[in-house]
Write a protein that holds these residues in place. Structure first.
Motif, PDB file in Angstrom:
ATOM      1  N   UNK A  75       7.119  -8.862   2.124  1.00 22.10           N
ATOM      2  CA  UNK A  75       6.636  -9.849   1.163  1.00 22.10           C
ATOM      3  C   UNK A  75       5.871  -9.173   0.033  1.00 22.10           C
ATOM      4  N   UNK A  76       5.018  -8.206   0.392  1.00 25.52           N
ATOM      5  CA  UNK A  76       4.187  -7.524  -0.600  1.00 25.52           C
ATOM      6  C   UNK A  76       4.499  -6.034  -0.585  1.00 25.52           C
ATOM      7  N   UNK A  77       4.515  -5.440  -1.758  1.00 24.01           N
ATOM      8  CA  UNK A  77       4.693  -3.993  -1.808  1.00 24.01           C
ATOM      9  C   UNK A  77       3.402  -3.273  -2.160  1.00 24.01           C
ATOM     10  N   UNK A  78       2.358  -4.035  -2.530  1.00 27.90           N
ATOM     11  CA  UNK A  78       1.050  -3.441  -2.823  1.00 27.90           C
ATOM     12  C   UNK A  78      -0.054  -4.427  -2.440  1.00 27.90           C
ATOM     13  N   UNK A  79      -1.126  -3.887  -1.866  1.00 26.69           N
ATOM     14  CA  UNK A  79      -2.308  -4.677  -1.534  1.00 26.69           C
ATOM     15  C   UNK A  79      -3.497  -3.984  -2.182  1.00 26.69           C
ATOM     16  N   UNK A  80      -4.340  -4.778  -2.847  1.00 33.97           N
ATOM     17  CA  UNK A  80      -5.550  -4.264  -3.484  1.00 33.97           C
ATOM     18  C   UNK A  80      -6.747  -4.867  -2.764  1.00 33.97           C
ATOM     19  N   UNK A  81      -7.670  -4.020  -2.344  1.00 36.53           N
ATOM     20  CA  UNK A  81      -8.869  -4.473  -1.642  1.00 36.53           C
ATOM     21  C   UNK A  81     -10.092  -4.018  -2.418  1.00 36.53           C
ATOM     22  N   UNK A  82     -10.902  -4.973  -2.846  1.00 43.03           N
ATOM     23  CA  UNK A  82     -12.157  -4.682  -3.539  1.00 43.03           C
ATOM     24  C   UNK A  82     -13.298  -4.846  -2.544  1.00 43.03           C
ATOM     25  N   UNK A  83     -14.412  -4.187  -2.801  1.00 43.69           N
ATOM     26  CA  UNK A  83     -15.600  -4.244  -1.947  1.00 43.69           C
ATOM     27  C   UNK A  83     -15.275  -3.776  -0.527  1.00 43.69           C
ATOM     28  N   UNK A  84     -14.505  -2.702  -0.420  1.00 45.47           N
ATOM     29  CA  UNK A  84     -14.069  -2.194   0.874  1.00 45.47           C
ATOM     30  C   UNK A  84     -15.252  -1.795   1.763  1.00 45.47           C
ATOM     31  N   UNK A  85     -16.406  -1.551   1.173  1.00 41.74           N
ATOM     32  CA  UNK A  85     -17.578  -1.185   1.961  1.00 41.74           C
ATOM     33  C   UNK A  85     -18.050  -2.340   2.836  1.00 41.74           C
ATOM     34  N   UNK A  86     -17.628  -3.563   2.553  1.00 41.54           N
ATOM     35  CA  UNK A  86     -18.055  -4.729   3.327  1.00 41.54           C
ATOM     36  C   UNK A  86     -17.173  -5.007   4.538  1.00 41.54           C
ATOM     37  N   UNK A  87     -16.120  -4.222   4.723  1.00 41.53           N
ATOM     38  CA  UNK A  87     -15.260  -4.438   5.880  1.00 41.53           C
ATOM     39  C   UNK A  87     -15.964  -4.003   7.156  1.00 41.53           C
ATOM     40  N   UNK A  88     -15.740  -4.760   8.223  1.00 39.97           N
ATOM     41  CA  UNK A  88     -16.291  -4.417   9.534  1.00 39.97           C
ATOM     42  C   UNK A  88     -15.379  -3.406  10.208  1.00 39.97           C
ATOM     43  N   UNK A  89     -15.855  -2.817  11.287  1.00 34.35           N
ATOM     44  CA  UNK A  89     -15.071  -1.795  11.988  1.00 34.35           C
ATOM     45  C   UNK A  89     -13.744  -2.342  12.490  1.00 34.35           C
ATOM     46  N   UNK A  90     -13.717  -3.579  12.968  1.00 34.40           N
ATOM     47  CA  UNK A  90     -12.440  -4.159  13.396  1.00 34.40           C
ATOM     48  C   UNK A  90     -11.459  -4.253  12.234  1.00 34.40           C
ATOM     49  N   UNK A  91     -11.972  -4.459  11.028  1.00 40.19           N
ATOM     50  CA  UNK A  91     -11.114  -4.499   9.840  1.00 40.19           C
ATOM     51  C   UNK A  91     -10.493  -3.133   9.569  1.00 40.19           C
ATOM     52  N   UNK A  92     -11.207  -2.067   9.930  1.00 39.96           N
ATOM     53  CA  UNK A  92     -10.686  -0.720   9.706  1.00 39.96           C
ATOM     54  C   UNK A  92      -9.418  -0.484  10.524  1.00 39.96           C
ATOM     55  N   UNK A  93      -9.316  -1.140  11.674  1.00 39.26           N
ATOM     56  CA  UNK A  93      -8.107  -1.026  12.493  1.00 39.26           C
ATOM     57  C   UNK A  93      -6.915  -1.589  11.723  1.00 39.26           C
ATOM     58  N   UNK A  94      -7.115  -2.716  11.044  1.00 35.69           N
ATOM     59  CA  UNK A  94      -6.052  -3.303  10.230  1.00 35.69           C
ATOM     60  C   UNK A  94      -5.682  -2.357   9.091  1.00 35.69           C
ATOM     61  N   UNK A  95      -6.704  -1.751   8.471  1.00 38.08           N
ATOM     62  CA  UNK A  95      -6.420  -0.786   7.404  1.00 38.08           C
ATOM     63  C   UNK A  95      -5.579   0.383   7.915  1.00 38.08           C
ATOM     64  N   UNK A  96      -5.867   0.834   9.148  1.00 40.51           N
ATOM     65  CA  UNK A  96      -5.082   1.930   9.717  1.00 40.51           C
ATOM     66  C   UNK A  96      -3.604   1.554   9.794  1.00 40.51           C
ATOM     67  N   UNK A  97      -3.313   0.344  10.252  1.00 37.37           N
ATOM     68  CA  UNK A  97      -1.913  -0.113  10.316  1.00 37.37           C
ATOM     69  C   UNK A  97      -1.301  -0.173   8.918  1.00 37.37           C
ATOM     70  N   UNK A  98      -2.068  -0.670   7.957  1.00 34.35           N
ATOM     71  CA  UNK A  98      -1.549  -0.744   6.589  1.00 34.35           C
ATOM     72  C   UNK A  98      -1.288   0.643   6.017  1.00 34.35           C
ATOM     73  N   UNK A  99      -2.184   1.598   6.317  1.00 32.47           N
ATOM     74  CA  UNK A  99      -2.006   2.960   5.821  1.00 32.47           C
ATOM     75  C   UNK A  99      -0.774   3.633   6.422  1.00 32.47           C
ATOM     76  N   UNK A 100      -0.368   3.191   7.617  1.00 36.70           N
ATOM     77  CA  UNK A 100       0.816   3.752   8.261  1.00 36.70           C
ATOM     78  C   UNK A 100       2.092   3.051   7.812  1.00 36.70           C
ATOM     79  N   UNK A 101       1.951   1.953   7.078  1.00 32.80           N
ATOM     80  CA  UNK A 101       3.118   1.188   6.640  1.00 32.80           C
ATOM     81  C   UNK A 101       3.624   1.718   5.299  1.00 32.80           C
TER      82      UNK A 101
END
Length: 122
Positions: free
Chosen positions: A2-28
């Motif tokens: 559906x999306x070929x790019x995701x932009x995330x602002x204020x990334x410093x506000x993500x919780x540790x559980x959110x970092x797990x989602x980022x890991x999956x996105x970084x591997x995609x």
């Protein structure tokens, strides 16, 4: 996909559980662009988050460095503050432990009168 790019602002506000989602996105195959300021990390938004205790608050920079070291992302730093007066920026350089290895911030703020309250003179 559906999306070929995701932009995330204020990334410093993500919780540790959110970092797990980022890991999956970084591997995609999705292009991920993130912007944040670890110096603005002042509180935790979740008391139930038990993931990555070593990356809490400003120490979250360590997670991004780990992902960089694994070749999953590129880090670019900008230590120029354009929002705050140089006196405030100077104080902010002393707030965080040197263990974080934050580069010393500088100010390029210029007063424009916009958004500032000033006393009315008659």
């Amino acid at each position: 996909m559906i999306y070929d790019q995701i932009i995330i602002d204020e990334v410093q506000d993500l919780a540790a559980n959110d970092l797990v989602i980022l890991e999956y996105l970084l591997e995609s195959s999705i292009s991920l662009f993130m912007v944040g300021d670890m110096r603005q990390t002042v509180f935790e938004t979740s008391t139930s988050d038990r993931k990555y205790p070593q990356f809490r608050k400003a120490a979250k920079i360590g997670w991004f460095e780990l992902m960089r070291d694994k070749g999953r992302l590129e880090l670019k730093f900008d230590s120029v503050n354009r929002r705050c007066h140089e006196d405030i920026v100077r104080v902010s350089n002393f707030v965080f432990s040197p263990d974080y290895n934050f580069p010393e911030a500088t100010s390029e703020h210029s007063y424009s009168g916009v958004g500032w309250a000033s006393p009315r003179r008659s």
